[in-house]
Write an enzyme that holds these catalytic residues in place. Structure first.
Site, PDB file in Angstrom:
ATOM      1  N   GLU A  18     -23.114 -10.625 -12.317  1.00  0.00           N
ATOM      2  CA  GLU A  18     -24.011  -9.790 -13.122  1.00  0.00           C
ATOM      3  C   GLU A  18     -25.390 -10.415 -13.267  1.00  0.00           C
ATOM      4  OE1 GLU A  18     -23.753  -6.764 -14.092  1.00  0.00           O
ATOM      5  OE2 GLU A  18     -21.673  -6.500 -13.472  1.00  0.00           O
ATOM      6  N   TYR A  68     -26.745  -4.891 -21.801  1.00  0.00           N
ATOM      7  CA  TYR A  68     -26.073  -4.413 -20.590  1.00  0.00           C
ATOM      8  C   TYR A  68     -25.122  -5.479 -20.029  1.00  0.00           C
ATOM      9  CZ  TYR A  68     -24.915  -3.459 -15.857  1.00  0.00           C
ATOM     10  OH  TYR A  68     -24.182  -3.298 -14.716  1.00  0.00           O
ATOM     11  N   ASP A  78     -27.509   0.654 -18.254  1.00  0.00           N
ATOM     12  CA  ASP A  78     -28.583  -0.003 -17.494  1.00  0.00           C
ATOM     13  C   ASP A  78     -29.475   1.095 -16.913  1.00  0.00           C
ATOM     14  OD1 ASP A  78     -27.144   1.084 -15.424  1.00  0.00           O
ATOM     15  OD2 ASP A  78     -27.289  -0.693 -14.147  1.00  0.00           O
TER      16      ASP A  78
END
Ligand code: SF4
Length: 325
Positions: A40, A124, A142
């Site tokens: 991520e 997010y 997002d």
């Protein structure tokens, strides 16, 4: 909207067309939360293809666990991040691992609120780690998911809280992992920023905004700032001079030094480079003496250049020089 039907269509499409083989989506992998976090953070500013080809696996090979990362030095982590740019991500990741070792018994917290307290983890990323790392039934928004929600519900200038409530409304609490991955893939493959493929869209029948995409278009070109940098290349005995930056953007990364003045110097070329909001023109000169340089330098030969953290901008210049150096 019939939410259950919407969820079922989305999942059916994901089973057939989604990018289910992405390595960070393998739910059987050891240290899943950590691997999800690494992916991520990398995905925040780097494309999937680039990460897969160059960065994700080498990084995990070097730092296979949160603990091994926490014990690394900043220099080691920056070196491993080399070429990916946006190095603040790497620093945050390292700080995050150290905090987890100190405060959370060496593991990542599994709830959004605690994850958000860690460096570099916003709403997010916290949601994504909680969901994809720990199977928590949480939603998050997002830029891709925002675009889908705006179009799906025909939301003109929605607030963040309205978007979050819409994301909650459609969240599949039985299958949060696949639901959220499906939304991400829908945004990346079908409901793209330009030219969304509505005819192929699995949720087209639920979409209120598909006839008014022009008014719902989000794509705003961010304002970029143009800047020129005048950079000096000083080489001696197969060694090259680099400056260790202390500026926020390039902190602790090596760059070619800036020049005091560039009049009467031999120009090697101009390179374009973009970094965050900056569009840089890099004017590159060969210099014969250190007095021309505006910054302090250290010297490196070809081998030692492989062992220091250098910025993407510097890597680009090195490629230009490769034939000579
Ligand atoms: S129908 Fe078109 S605009 Fe609506 S969600 Fe699908 S791709 Fe996006």
């Amino acid at each position: 909207m019939n939410i259950s039907l919407f969820q079922a269509e989305l999942l059916r499409w994901y089973e057939k067309e989604g990018r289910r083989t992405l390595p960070w989506r393998d739910r059987s992998m050891p240290n899943r939360p950590y691997r999800v976090l690494v992916s991520e953070i990398m995905l925040q500013q780097t494309q999937v293809k680039t990460i897969l080809e160059h960065y994700y696996f080498p990084f995990l090979q070097k730092f296979p666990t949160l603990e091994s990362l926490a014990k690394a030095s900043e220099e080691e982590v920056l070196l491993q991040w080399r070429g990916m740019g946006y190095y603040t991500r790497a620093r945050h990741l390292l700080k995050c691992a150290k905090i987890c070792l100190r405060d959370f018994q060496g593991v990542l917290p599994d709830c959004v609120e605690l994850l958000k307290t860690l460096p570099g983890i916003g709403s997010y990323t916290a949601g994504a780690v909680a969901c994809f790392g720990f199977d928590r039934a949480v939603c998050f928004v997002d830029s891709n998911i925002k675009r889908i929600l705006i179009r799906l519900f025909a939301l003109y200038n929605p607030t963040q809280s309205l978007l979050e409530s819409k994301a909650r409304e459609i969240l599949n609490i039985q299958h949060p992992f696949n639901h959220n991955q499906a939304l991400i893939d829908l945004g990346a493959l079908i409901c793209t920023a330009t030219n969304p493929k509505c005819l192929l869209c699995p949720v087209s029948e639920f979409c209120k905004g598909k006839e008014d995409l022009k008014a719902l278009n989000l794509k705003k070109t961010p304002k970029s700032i143009k800047k020129s940098l005048h950079i000096g290349i000083f080489e001696k005995d197969s060694h090259i001079a680099l400056h260790k930056s202390q500026e926020r953007l390039y902190y602790n990364l090596y760059n070619f030094p800036l020049l005091k003045s560039h009049q009467s110097l031999q120009k090697l070329g101009i390179l374009k480079h973009s970094y965050t909001k900056y569009l840089l023109d890099l004017h590159i000169y060969r210099v014969k003496n250190l007095e021309s340089l505006a910054q302090s330098v250290e010297f490196f030969n070809k081998e030692s250049l492989q062992t220091i953290p250098i910025s993407s901008m510097t890597l680009k210049i090195l490629e230009l020089l490769e034939k000579d150096f």
